[in-house]
Design a protein around this motif. Sequence first.
Motif, PDB file in Angstrom:
ATOM      1  N   ASP A 494      39.128  21.336  53.344  1.00  0.00           N
ATOM      2  CA  ASP A 494      40.031  21.243  52.192  1.00  0.00           C
ATOM      3  C   ASP A 494      40.495  22.638  51.760  1.00  0.00           C
ATOM      4  O   ASP A 494      40.516  22.966  50.570  1.00  0.00           O
ATOM      5  CB  ASP A 494      39.378  20.509  51.024  1.00  0.00           C
ATOM      6  N   SER A 495      40.825  23.457  52.737  1.00  0.00           N
ATOM      7  CA  SER A 495      41.260  24.835  52.480  1.00  0.00           C
ATOM      8  C   SER A 495      42.745  24.821  52.184  1.00  0.00           C
ATOM      9  O   SER A 495      43.552  25.131  53.028  1.00  0.00           O
ATOM     10  CB  SER A 495      40.953  25.706  53.698  1.00  0.00           C
ATOM     11  N   LYS A 496      43.117  24.511  50.967  1.00  0.00           N
ATOM     12  CA  LYS A 496      44.484  24.171  50.601  1.00  0.00           C
ATOM     13  C   LYS A 496      45.500  25.263  50.970  1.00  0.00           C
ATOM     14  O   LYS A 496      45.779  26.178  50.199  1.00  0.00           O
ATOM     15  CB  LYS A 496      44.552  23.893  49.107  1.00  0.00           C
ATOM     16  N   ALA A 497      46.066  25.117  52.186  1.00  0.00           N
ATOM     17  CA  ALA A 497      47.090  26.056  52.650  1.00  0.00           C
ATOM     18  C   ALA A 497      48.306  25.979  51.742  1.00  0.00           C
ATOM     19  O   ALA A 497      48.709  24.900  51.310  1.00  0.00           O
ATOM     20  CB  ALA A 497      47.488  25.726  54.083  1.00  0.00           C
ATOM     21  N   GLY A 498      48.901  27.136  51.460  1.00  0.00           N
ATOM     22  CA  GLY A 498      50.053  27.160  50.574  1.00  0.00           C
ATOM     23  C   GLY A 498      49.679  26.868  49.140  1.00  0.00           C
ATOM     24  O   GLY A 498      50.513  26.415  48.352  1.00  0.00           O
ATOM     25  N   GLY A 499      48.436  27.146  48.776  1.00  0.00           N
ATOM     26  CA  GLY A 499      47.959  26.893  47.419  1.00  0.00           C
ATOM     27  C   GLY A 499      47.432  28.148  46.752  1.00  0.00           C
ATOM     28  O   GLY A 499      47.227  29.183  47.394  1.00  0.00           O
ATOM     29  N   PRO A 500      47.166  28.069  45.435  1.00  0.00           N
ATOM     30  CA  PRO A 500      46.827  29.266  44.657  1.00  0.00           C
ATOM     31  C   PRO A 500      45.470  29.873  44.965  1.00  0.00           C
ATOM     32  O   PRO A 500      45.220  31.025  44.593  1.00  0.00           O
ATOM     33  CB  PRO A 500      46.888  28.770  43.200  1.00  0.00           C
ATOM     34  N   ASP A 501      44.578  29.134  45.643  1.00  0.00           N
ATOM     35  CA  ASP A 501      43.263  29.700  45.940  1.00  0.00           C
ATOM     36  C   ASP A 501      43.015  29.899  47.432  1.00  0.00           C
ATOM     37  O   ASP A 501      41.903  30.170  47.854  1.00  0.00           O
ATOM     38  CB  ASP A 501      42.149  28.842  45.325  1.00  0.00           C
ATOM     39  N   TYR A 502      44.059  29.776  48.256  1.00  0.00           N
ATOM     40  CA  TYR A 502      43.878  29.895  49.699  1.00  0.00           C
ATOM     41  C   TYR A 502      43.453  31.300  50.107  1.00  0.00           C
ATOM     42  O   TYR A 502      42.566  31.472  50.945  1.00  0.00           O
ATOM     43  CB  TYR A 502      45.162  29.495  50.427  1.00  0.00           C
ATOM     44  N   LEU A 503      44.057  32.315  49.519  1.00  0.00           N
ATOM     45  CA  LEU A 503      43.697  33.685  49.905  1.00  0.00           C
ATOM     46  C   LEU A 503      42.249  34.012  49.567  1.00  0.00           C
ATOM     47  O   LEU A 503      41.636  34.865  50.219  1.00  0.00           O
ATOM     48  CB  LEU A 503      44.630  34.704  49.227  1.00  0.00           C
ATOM     49  N   LEU A 504      41.685  33.335  48.561  1.00  0.00           N
ATOM     50  CA  LEU A 504      40.292  33.589  48.191  1.00  0.00           C
ATOM     51  C   LEU A 504      39.340  33.308  49.350  1.00  0.00           C
ATOM     52  O   LEU A 504      38.255  33.895  49.416  1.00  0.00           O
ATOM     53  CB  LEU A 504      39.898  32.728  46.992  1.00  0.00           C
ATOM     54  N   LEU A 505      39.747  32.419  50.247  1.00  0.00           N
ATOM     55  CA  LEU A 505      38.899  32.099  51.391  1.00  0.00           C
ATOM     56  C   LEU A 505      38.792  33.271  52.359  1.00  0.00           C
ATOM     57  O   LEU A 505      37.912  33.286  53.213  1.00  0.00           O
ATOM     58  CB  LEU A 505      39.463  30.876  52.124  1.00  0.00           C
ATOM     59  N   HIS A 506      39.690  34.247  52.227  1.00  0.00           N
ATOM     60  CA  HIS A 506      39.704  35.425  53.097  1.00  0.00           C
ATOM     61  C   HIS A 506      39.161  36.668  52.385  1.00  0.00           C
ATOM     62  O   HIS A 506      39.277  37.778  52.899  1.00  0.00           O
ATOM     63  CB  HIS A 506      41.139  35.697  53.562  1.00  0.00           C
ATOM     64  N   LEU A 507      38.593  36.460  51.218  1.00  0.00           N
ATOM     65  CA  LEU A 507      38.126  37.556  50.377  1.00  0.00           C
ATOM     66  C   LEU A 507      36.711  37.282  49.891  1.00  0.00           C
ATOM     67  O   LEU A 507      36.224  36.148  49.955  1.00  0.00           O
ATOM     68  CB  LEU A 507      39.046  37.726  49.159  1.00  0.00           C
ATOM     69  N   GLN A 508      36.058  38.331  49.398  1.00  0.00           N
ATOM     70  CA  GLN A 508      34.783  38.157  48.711  1.00  0.00           C
ATOM     71  C   GLN A 508      34.815  38.941  47.402  1.00  0.00           C
ATOM     72  O   GLN A 508      35.489  39.972  47.301  1.00  0.00           O
ATOM     73  CB  GLN A 508      33.611  38.592  49.589  1.00  0.00           C
ATOM     74  N   ALA A 509      34.127  38.417  46.416  1.00  0.00           N
ATOM     75  CA  ALA A 509      34.173  39.009  45.078  1.00  0.00           C
ATOM     76  C   ALA A 509      33.093  40.061  44.915  1.00  0.00           C
ATOM     77  O   ALA A 509      31.955  39.887  45.354  1.00  0.00           O
ATOM     78  CB  ALA A 509      34.013  37.921  44.031  1.00  0.00           C
ATOM     79  N   LYS A 510      33.473  41.166  44.274  1.00  0.00           N
ATOM     80  CA  LYS A 510      32.535  42.261  44.043  1.00  0.00           C
ATOM     81  C   LYS A 510      32.535  42.604  42.556  1.00  0.00           C
ATOM     82  O   LYS A 510      33.586  42.861  41.969  1.00  0.00           O
ATOM     83  CB  LYS A 510      32.947  43.488  44.860  1.00  0.00           C
ATOM     84  N   THR A 511      31.357  42.579  41.959  1.00  0.00           N
ATOM     85  CA  THR A 511      31.201  42.935  40.546  1.00  0.00           C
ATOM     86  C   THR A 511      30.708  44.372  40.444  1.00  0.00           C
ATOM     87  O   THR A 511      29.743  44.751  41.125  1.00  0.00           O
ATOM     88  CB  THR A 511      30.188  42.002  39.858  1.00  0.00           C
ATOM     89  N   THR A 512      31.378  45.171  39.622  1.00  0.00           N
ATOM     90  CA  THR A 512      30.868  46.516  39.316  1.00  0.00           C
ATOM     91  C   THR A 512      30.670  46.632  37.812  1.00  0.00           C
ATOM     92  O   THR A 512      31.489  46.138  37.027  1.00  0.00           O
ATOM     93  CB  THR A 512      31.829  47.622  39.792  1.00  0.00           C
ATOM     94  N   SER A 513      29.588  47.256  37.429  1.00  0.00           N
ATOM     95  CA  SER A 513      29.245  47.386  36.013  1.00  0.00           C
ATOM     96  C   SER A 513      28.883  48.835  35.728  1.00  0.00           C
ATOM     97  O   SER A 513      27.999  49.401  36.369  1.00  0.00           O
ATOM     98  CB  SER A 513      28.062  46.469  35.670  1.00  0.00           C
ATOM     99  N   GLU A 514      29.613  49.443  34.793  1.00  0.00           N
ATOM    100  CA  GLU A 514      29.416  50.858  34.474  1.00  0.00           C
ATOM    101  C   GLU A 514      28.947  51.012  33.035  1.00  0.00           C
ATOM    102  O   GLU A 514      29.575  50.489  32.106  1.00  0.00           O
ATOM    103  CB  GLU A 514      30.730  51.627  34.669  1.00  0.00           C
ATOM    104  N   MET A 515      27.853  51.730  32.853  1.00  0.00           N
ATOM    105  CA  MET A 515      27.377  52.045  31.505  1.00  0.00           C
ATOM    106  C   MET A 515      28.143  53.258  30.994  1.00  0.00           C
ATOM    107  O   MET A 515      28.251  54.278  31.675  1.00  0.00           O
ATOM    108  CB  MET A 515      25.874  52.334  31.507  1.00  0.00           C
ATOM    109  N   LEU A 516      28.705  53.127  29.817  1.00  0.00           N
ATOM    110  CA  LEU A 516      29.572  54.163  29.264  1.00  0.00           C
ATOM    111  C   LEU A 516      28.789  55.119  28.359  1.00  0.00           C
ATOM    112  O   LEU A 516      27.747  54.776  27.825  1.00  0.00           O
ATOM    113  CB  LEU A 516      30.709  53.516  28.470  1.00  0.00           C
TER     114      LEU A 516
END
Length: 516
Positions: A494-516
């Motif tokens: 169900d990798s919805k081609a031509g849809g708003p979340d399709y590119l997410l399948l080719h990416l991975q999320a990275k969280t960065t947290s900085e103490m100020l």
Amino acid sequence: MVLITYKHEPFTDFTKEKNQKEFAKAIQLVESYLGKDYPLIINGESITTEDHIISINPANKKEVIGRVSKADRKMVELAMESALRAFETWKKTKPEVRANILFKASAIIRRRKHEFSALLVKEAGKPWNEADADTAEAIDFLEYYGRQMLEMKNGKKVESRPGEYNRYDYIPLGVGVVISPWNFAFAIMAGTTVAALVSGNTVLLKPASTTPIIAAKFIEVLIEAGLPKGVVNFIPSSGSEIGDYIVDHPKTRFISFTGSREVGTRIYERAAKVNESQIWLKRVIAEMGGKDTIIVDTEADLELAAQSIVRSAFGFSGQKCSACSRAIIVEDVYDQVLGRAVELTKELTVGDPTNPDHFMGPVNDQNAFDKIMNYIEIGMDEGRLMIGGAGDDTIGYFIQPTIFADADPNARIMQEEIFGPVVAFSKARDFTHAIKIANNTEYGLTGAVISNNRDHLEQAREDFHVGNLYFNRGCTGAIVGYQPFGGFNMSGTDSKAGGPDYLLLHLQAKTTSEML
């Protein structure tokens, strides 16, 4: 570069004489370069091999479309090394730059739209309107994924606290293997390739063995548009020779596949294994086909129903994963819809698709012809033949549009994907029974409901278990950005081609947290 704001590449109106003449001229242009040789493209370099894949015209087996060099495992290793090197710089290339290459490529294709469509007529056996829609969809994919990347380039907003700054960014995965199909030889091949590369990944592209020339021409466009060396490596070959090898490779980060259930499940299984020196779990994006149903209710436009069934079943000779291969008709209107569908089918013509008067062209190749004819033989025992049932492979691979009536919901022609111009009709007691029959399959890709009963439409919206459900229209013809496309169960991930979340399948999320 100015961002193009249009939403959908228009289809060509072939009722206009001007467009007919331009397309006929494009066919002549394609015919002028038939039989050429095309190299592998690895790290931007042309490589010629002794072994070739020969592409032939399925409407005329004597006509050679072209010959492409055939990659072996040694060539795959060179391509993988090239892609790995290119990834180190491509992943840091600005998303705007990557998107601009897609916009440039789409502009090149748009200027040559009829040429690419004419090549699809010759190599894929597509009638004019089907070829035109294929090329339009390819343009749409490039434009849409380019715009999507620009929307996603800054990640997503997450909360920050006093003294703390948090970010949530998307980064590319690595080297992806794209294995594209022959039925949408341009649109899906181009769409899956550019989705991967605009996301910052590099690609090994293995196109379908029966339609490699359109892929070679697309690679030429990407190079003209400024794609750096090694970002996409063109490695046509047979699946039996390199398929398992590229899926199993420890440096393969993801596989984007469109094709049969059998091959898709094999890829999914092999990709799950962690090979020696592999340090990630491979991601699989798979679209594997369907057994798609149009339901016709008692309260329905019966002419629309018959038209929808015939167009969805026999467009491009039924060689679409979204094609209607099952028509479930509530018994009160069964005979009327069946009779009208047979009348409409009698009007269809089958022949060489270079002639615009033919509604249907050939099926893909000898294997497809033999498989479909075998299912027609099965259908003779499982249903009542209403029309069609004949095939002729002397010149090309032509099969007449075929309708079987009174099929049992559990019959093979009601359960197994035929991928040809064959549709089976089955009778339902009422609307709820029709939905039950429609869901009685291992697939879940597309479906349609022809009904003027609002309660029944809402019932179907909830209970008809498919990824793409259409009301009061056929079950084929999803448009990029309008009807994101992909299905449930054995239809794939169900990798919805031509849809708003399709590119997410080719990416991975990275969280960065900085103490100020």
